[in-house]
Design an enzyme around this catalytic site. Structure first.
Site, PDB file in Angstrom:
ATOM      1  N   MET A 103       0.803  -1.221   0.000  1.00  0.00           N
ATOM      2  CA  MET A 103       0.000   0.000   0.000  1.00  0.00           C
ATOM      3  C   MET A 103       0.839   1.276   0.000  1.00  0.00           C
ATOM      4  SD  MET A 103      -3.009  -0.783  -0.443  1.00  0.00           S
ATOM      5  CE  MET A 103      -3.910  -2.320  -0.538  1.00  0.00           C
ATOM      6  N   SER A 122      -8.658   4.800  15.268  1.00  0.00           N
ATOM      7  CA  SER A 122      -8.194   4.560  16.631  1.00  0.00           C
ATOM      8  C   SER A 122      -8.588   5.739  17.507  1.00  0.00           C
ATOM      9  CB  SER A 122      -6.671   4.432  16.592  1.00  0.00           C
ATOM     10  OG  SER A 122      -6.122   4.573  17.875  1.00  0.00           O
ATOM     11  N   TYR A 143       2.001   7.828  13.652  1.00  0.00           N
ATOM     12  CA  TYR A 143       0.788   7.000  13.655  1.00  0.00           C
ATOM     13  C   TYR A 143      -0.456   7.843  13.925  1.00  0.00           C
ATOM     14  CZ  TYR A 143      -2.587   3.459  15.251  1.00  0.00           C
ATOM     15  OH  TYR A 143      -3.711   2.680  15.425  1.00  0.00           O
ATOM     16  N   THR A 146      -1.607   9.953  11.026  1.00  0.00           N
ATOM     17  CA  THR A 146      -2.335   9.265   9.951  1.00  0.00           C
ATOM     18  C   THR A 146      -3.771   8.986  10.374  1.00  0.00           C
ATOM     19  OG1 THR A 146      -1.722   6.982  10.646  1.00  0.00           O
ATOM     20  CG2 THR A 146      -0.210   8.130   9.157  1.00  0.00           C
ATOM     21  N   GLY A 175      -9.669   1.147  20.966  1.00  0.00           N
ATOM     22  CA  GLY A 175      -8.664   1.284  22.017  1.00  0.00           C
ATOM     23  C   GLY A 175      -7.628   0.190  21.829  1.00  0.00           C
ATOM     24  N   LEU A 176      -6.875  -0.106  22.874  1.00  0.00           N
ATOM     25  CA  LEU A 176      -5.806  -1.104  22.753  1.00  0.00           C
ATOM     26  C   LEU A 176      -6.380  -2.508  22.540  1.00  0.00           C
ATOM     27  CD1 LEU A 176      -2.751  -1.520  22.811  1.00  0.00           C
ATOM     28  CD2 LEU A 176      -2.928  -1.906  25.280  1.00  0.00           C
ATOM     29  N   SER A 189       1.418  -7.287  17.082  1.00  0.00           N
ATOM     30  CA  SER A 189       2.218  -6.093  16.806  1.00  0.00           C
ATOM     31  C   SER A 189       1.987  -5.015  17.863  1.00  0.00           C
ATOM     32  CB  SER A 189       1.922  -5.564  15.407  1.00  0.00           C
ATOM     33  OG  SER A 189       0.562  -5.228  15.290  1.00  0.00           O
TER      34      SER A 189
END
Ligand SMILES: NC(=O)c1ccc[n+]([C@@H]2O[C@H](COP(=O)([O-])OP(=O)(O)OC[C@H]3O[C@@H](n4cnc5c(N)ncnc54)[C@H](OP(=O)(O)O)[C@@H]3O)[C@@H](O)[C@H]2O)c1
Ligand SMILES: *[C@@H]1O[C@H](CO)[C@@H](O)[C@H](O)[C@H]1NC(C)=O
Length: 288
Positions: A92, A169, A182, A185, A215-216, A221
């Site tokens: 991508m 997120s 991060y 984006t 959330g988390l 990863s």
């Protein structure tokens, strides 16, 4: 308890209930035979989404870079009940791969009902040290390719009265240290798809857009990055995946998963200094 606190808690509870009441019910049958493209499906939440769609009897195309893993995931999807399961390896960060993937899915499925944008490039968990090249690359992978794919898929989705699902997120609504590229984006995604949603509504479009505020989640990863630094509880990838699918299939505007992301989004601007203090404290960072 102070009156103000009481009023605040009561409004939060009322808002949460209102969200629950308004949620349309999910009909699993609506996904039988549905033509779905899932990106970033070789691992993590994307892989789990592929398995759920398979169990619902959907026809799926999955994509990511690692061809071998994609092959294994499609085999498993077929054994779980997918009507069709195909894969296409793609990067991508390339200019042309995002559109090539959409074309592949539309050609092989004979149209498209759900475009699920989920992939992310990997980014270090560390303070910003000026690596503009990395930022540029990550913007391309995590953001530009989403805009490209959504636009390319729009005509097919108009025909099928389909949906675009964007996996974002809480870091698309709230900033945190150590994740500058991060979080940029994810803010970009929320801005872009928020604007696109307005425009589609104004054009009487048949296409729904769902953004997912996560959330988390306990993917490999993510756990690898935060294991030593964060005490926030991680929620299961399979359950996150199922919630994303249900919210997209019922054409709702937004998913908040887990529940606390909704509270965080609601009270985000109530006291910025206290908020930032708590976020910074939560990492237990010691100046070298
Ligand atoms: N896990 C969390 O805690 C969390 C929290 C909030 C939001 N989210 C969001 O949830 C989504 C999924 O996260 P995850 O934790 O499941 O991620 P993940 O396990 O790291 O999976 C990322 C996926 O993207 C693919 N990918 C990486 N670079 C790519 C590239 N250049 N081109 C094409 N594909 C690429 C990877 O496959 P290949 O390596 O084979 O290419 C993989 O399938 C993301 O949008 C993330 O921001 C996650
Ligand atoms: C929505 O779908 C109908 C067909 O059901 C089509 O005639 C119409 O053009 C579509 N809307 C847009 C904005 O493409």
């Amino acid at each position: 308890m102070k009156t103000l606190t009481k009023v605040l808690l009561a409004s939060v509870a009322a808002a949460l209930l209102a969200v629950k009441w308004n949620a349309p019910t999910f009909n699993p049958e609506s996904l039988r035979g549905a033509r779905v493209l899932v990106t970033g499906a070789s691992s993590g939440i994307g892989e789990q989404m592929a398995y759920h769609y398979a169990k619902f009897g959907a026809q799926i195309v999955i994509t990511a870079r690692r061809e071998k893993v994609l092959h294994q995931v499609t085999e498993k999807c077929l054994s779980m009940g997918a009507q069709k399961a195909l894969y296409i390896a793609a990067d991508m960060s390339s200019d042309s791969d995002p559109e090539r993937v959409v074309n592949f899915a539309v050609d092989h499925l004979g149209g498209l009902d759900h475009l699920v944008l989920n992939h992310i490039g990997s980014s270090p968990f560390s303070m910003w040290e000026g690596d503009v090249q990395h930022l540029q690359w990550l913007m391309k992978v995590n953001f530009l390719s989403y805009a490209q794919m959504a636009w390319k898929a729009l005509p097919s989705l108009e025909q099928s009265k389909g949906s675009v699902v964007v996996v974002s997120s809480i870091l698309g609504k709230l900033t945190s240290p150590f994740v500058a590229p991060y979080t940029s984006t994810k803010f970009a995604l929320n801005g872009f798809f928020g604007a696109l949603k307005h425009e589609l509504t104004m054009k009487n479009s048949n296409v729904s857009i769902t953004t997912c505020t996560l959330g988390l989640i306990d993917t490999e990863s993510a756990m690898e990055k935060v294991k030593d630094v964060s005490h926030v509880p991680a929620y299961p990838a399979s359950e996150a995946a199922l919630n994303i699918i249900k919210t997209g299939a019922t054409r709702q505007r937004e998913l908040f998963y887990p529940w606390y992301t909704y509270i965080v989004a609601l009270i985000r601007d109530f006291s910025p200094d206290a908020r930032d203090y708590m976020i910074q404290k939560s990492y237990g960072y010691k100046k070298a």
